[in-house]
Scaffold this motif. Structure first.
Motif, short mmCIF file in Angstrom:
data_model
loop_
_atom_site.label_atom_id
_atom_site.label_comp_id
_atom_site.label_asym_id
_atom_site.label_seq_id
_atom_site.Cartn_x
_atom_site.Cartn_y
_atom_site.Cartn_z
N THR A 1 -91.42 62.63 -46.40
CA THR A 1 -92.43 62.03 -47.27
C THR A 1 -93.78 61.88 -46.60
OG1 THR A 1 -90.72 60.89 -48.50
CG2 THR A 1 -92.96 60.03 -48.71
N ASP A 2 -93.80 61.46 -45.36
CA ASP A 2 -95.08 61.33 -44.65
C ASP A 2 -94.93 61.94 -43.26
OD1 ASP A 2 -97.59 60.76 -43.77
OD2 ASP A 2 -97.54 58.66 -44.37
N GLN A 3 -94.92 63.26 -43.22
CA GLN A 3 -94.71 64.00 -41.98
C GLN A 3 -95.76 63.64 -40.93
OE1 GLN A 3 -92.10 66.28 -41.95
NE2 GLN A 3 -92.39 67.12 -39.92
N VAL A 4 -97.01 63.48 -41.34
CA VAL A 4 -98.07 63.16 -40.39
C VAL A 4 -97.83 61.79 -39.76
CG1 VAL A 4 -100.55 62.78 -40.07
CG2 VAL A 4 -99.75 64.68 -41.48
N ALA A 5 -97.38 60.82 -40.53
CA ALA A 5 -97.07 59.50 -39.97
C ALA A 5 -95.91 59.58 -38.98
CB ALA A 5 -96.76 58.50 -41.08
N LEU A 6 -94.92 60.42 -39.28
CA LEU A 6 -93.80 60.64 -38.36
C LEU A 6 -94.30 61.20 -37.03
CD1 LEU A 6 -90.62 60.96 -37.90
CD2 LEU A 6 -91.01 63.31 -38.66
N LEU A 7 -95.17 62.19 -37.12
CA LEU A 7 -95.75 62.78 -35.90
C LEU A 7 -96.59 61.77 -35.15
CD1 LEU A 7 -96.84 66.28 -37.23
CD2 LEU A 7 -94.84 65.72 -35.83
N ASP A 8 -97.36 60.97 -35.89
CA ASP A 8 -98.21 59.96 -35.27
C ASP A 8 -97.36 58.95 -34.50
OD1 ASP A 8 -100.84 59.17 -34.78
OD2 ASP A 8 -100.80 57.71 -36.40
N ARG A 9 -96.25 58.52 -35.08
CA ARG A 9 -95.37 57.58 -34.37
C ARG A 9 -94.80 58.21 -33.11
NH1 ARG A 9 -93.44 56.71 -39.43
NH2 ARG A 9 -91.45 57.74 -38.99
N ALA A 10 -94.38 59.45 -33.21
CA ALA A 10 -93.78 60.13 -32.06
C ALA A 10 -94.81 60.38 -30.96
CB ALA A 10 -93.13 61.44 -32.49
N LEU A 11 -95.97 60.94 -31.33
CA LEU A 11 -96.97 61.28 -30.32
C LEU A 11 -97.67 60.05 -29.77
CD1 LEU A 11 -98.44 64.48 -32.00
CD2 LEU A 11 -96.73 64.33 -30.16
N GLN B 1 -82.94 60.11 -33.47
CA GLN B 1 -82.08 60.78 -32.52
C GLN B 1 -82.89 61.63 -31.55
OE1 GLN B 1 -79.61 62.78 -35.35
NE2 GLN B 1 -77.98 61.26 -35.17
N LEU B 2 -83.92 62.29 -32.07
CA LEU B 2 -84.76 63.11 -31.20
C LEU B 2 -85.47 62.23 -30.17
CD1 LEU B 2 -86.01 65.82 -30.38
CD2 LEU B 2 -87.73 65.46 -32.16
N ALA B 3 -85.97 61.08 -30.60
CA ALA B 3 -86.65 60.18 -29.67
C ALA B 3 -85.71 59.75 -28.56
CB ALA B 3 -87.20 58.97 -30.41
N GLU B 4 -84.47 59.43 -28.90
CA GLU B 4 -83.51 59.02 -27.87
C GLU B 4 -83.22 60.15 -26.90
OE1 GLU B 4 -82.67 55.90 -27.31
OE2 GLU B 4 -84.03 55.50 -28.97
N LEU B 5 -83.11 61.36 -27.40
CA LEU B 5 -82.90 62.52 -26.53
C LEU B 5 -84.07 62.70 -25.57
CD1 LEU B 5 -81.27 65.13 -25.84
CD2 LEU B 5 -82.70 66.27 -27.54
N LEU B 6 -85.28 62.61 -26.09
CA LEU B 6 -86.48 62.77 -25.26
C LEU B 6 -86.56 61.68 -24.20
CD1 LEU B 6 -88.98 63.69 -28.07
CD2 LEU B 6 -88.14 65.22 -26.29
N LYS B 7 -86.18 60.47 -24.55
CA LYS B 7 -86.20 59.36 -23.59
C LYS B 7 -85.17 59.56 -22.49
CE LYS B 7 -87.79 55.93 -26.92
NZ LYS B 7 -87.38 54.77 -27.74
N ASN C 1 -96.12 57.27 -29.15
CA ASN C 1 -95.12 56.51 -28.41
C ASN C 1 -95.25 56.82 -26.92
OD1 ASN C 1 -92.79 55.48 -27.21
ND2 ASN C 1 -91.50 55.96 -28.97
N PRO C 2 -95.63 55.85 -26.09
CA PRO C 2 -95.81 56.12 -24.67
C PRO C 2 -94.52 56.52 -23.96
CG PRO C 2 -96.09 53.78 -25.14
CD PRO C 2 -95.95 54.47 -26.45
N ALA C 3 -93.37 56.30 -24.58
CA ALA C 3 -92.10 56.69 -23.98
C ALA C 3 -91.78 58.17 -24.23
CB ALA C 3 -90.97 55.82 -24.54
N LEU C 4 -92.64 58.87 -24.98
CA LEU C 4 -92.38 60.27 -25.32
C LEU C 4 -93.51 61.21 -24.90
CD1 LEU C 4 -91.00 59.72 -28.96
CD2 LEU C 4 -89.73 59.75 -26.79
N PRO C 5 -93.97 61.13 -23.67
CA PRO C 5 -95.07 62.00 -23.26
C PRO C 5 -94.66 63.47 -23.10
CG PRO C 5 -94.22 60.89 -21.35
CD PRO C 5 -93.50 60.32 -22.55
N ASN C 6 -93.37 63.74 -23.16
CA ASN C 6 -92.84 65.09 -22.97
C ASN C 6 -92.67 65.86 -24.27
OD1 ASN C 6 -90.86 63.10 -23.50
ND2 ASN C 6 -89.22 64.36 -22.65
N LEU C 7 -93.11 65.28 -25.39
CA LEU C 7 -92.98 65.93 -26.70
C LEU C 7 -94.28 66.63 -27.07
CD1 LEU C 7 -91.52 66.47 -29.39
CD2 LEU C 7 -92.41 64.26 -30.19
N TYR C 8 -94.13 67.89 -27.43
CA TYR C 8 -95.25 68.70 -27.91
C TYR C 8 -94.84 69.31 -29.25
CZ TYR C 8 -96.82 68.03 -23.21
OH TYR C 8 -97.22 67.45 -22.03
#
Length: 143
Positions: free
Chosen positions: A29-39, A1-7, A41-48
């Motif tokens: 369970t794997d917070q770092v992998a979640l962050l890695d997927r988000a950061l 849901q967050l990714a869709e909002l950011l997009k 993702n070229p469609a989410l350059p506005n996420l910090y």
């Protein structure tokens, strides 16, 4: 849901506080992998990602493995993490530095670029740009 909002709002800078952790919420369970997927993702350059809370640091430095994985993520995306302070009415400088010092095992594993970016550079870049955008908007829209 967050990714869709950011997009839907690609021109909006979003700083995800505490890496998404809360008083009740624990890392997934794997917070770092979640962050890695988000950061990654070229469609989410506005996420910090904000890492300022002591609870965030507690999980990041919980084990040699979590320290290693956190440092790798910071080094991989040095322009996407911010450290600040998350203290309510600290009585002195030592209280302000306590959270910063919790990150010491990770700071020690960062490249000089990542260390500077996360502790100071990203904040300056993001907030200086925001100030300019806000003043430009005010000049055009506030009567």
């Amino acid at each position: 849901q967050l990714a869709e909002l950011l997009k839907r709002h690609p021109r909006t800078t979003v700083i995800w506080a505490h890496v998404g952790l809360g008083r009740i919420g624990r890392p997934v369970t794997d917070q770092v992998a979640l962050l890695d997927r988000a950061l990654g993702n070229p469609a989410l350059p506005n996420l910090y990602i904000d890492i300022s809370w002591d609870e965030t640091a507690k999980y990041a430095v919980a084990s040699p493995e979590s320290i290693r994985r956190s440092a790798e993520a910071f080094n991989r995306y040095p322009g996407r993490f911010l450290f600040g302070t998350d203290n309510v009415a600290p009585p002195d400088q030592a209280a302000q530095m306590r959270v910063h010092d919790l990150w010491t095992p990770i700071w020690a594993q960062l490249t000089p670029e990542a260390l500077h970016s996360i502790r100071k550079g990203n904040y300056e870049r993001i907030f200086d740009a925001a100030r300019v955008r806000v003043r430009t908007w005010e000049a055009a829209n506030v009567r």
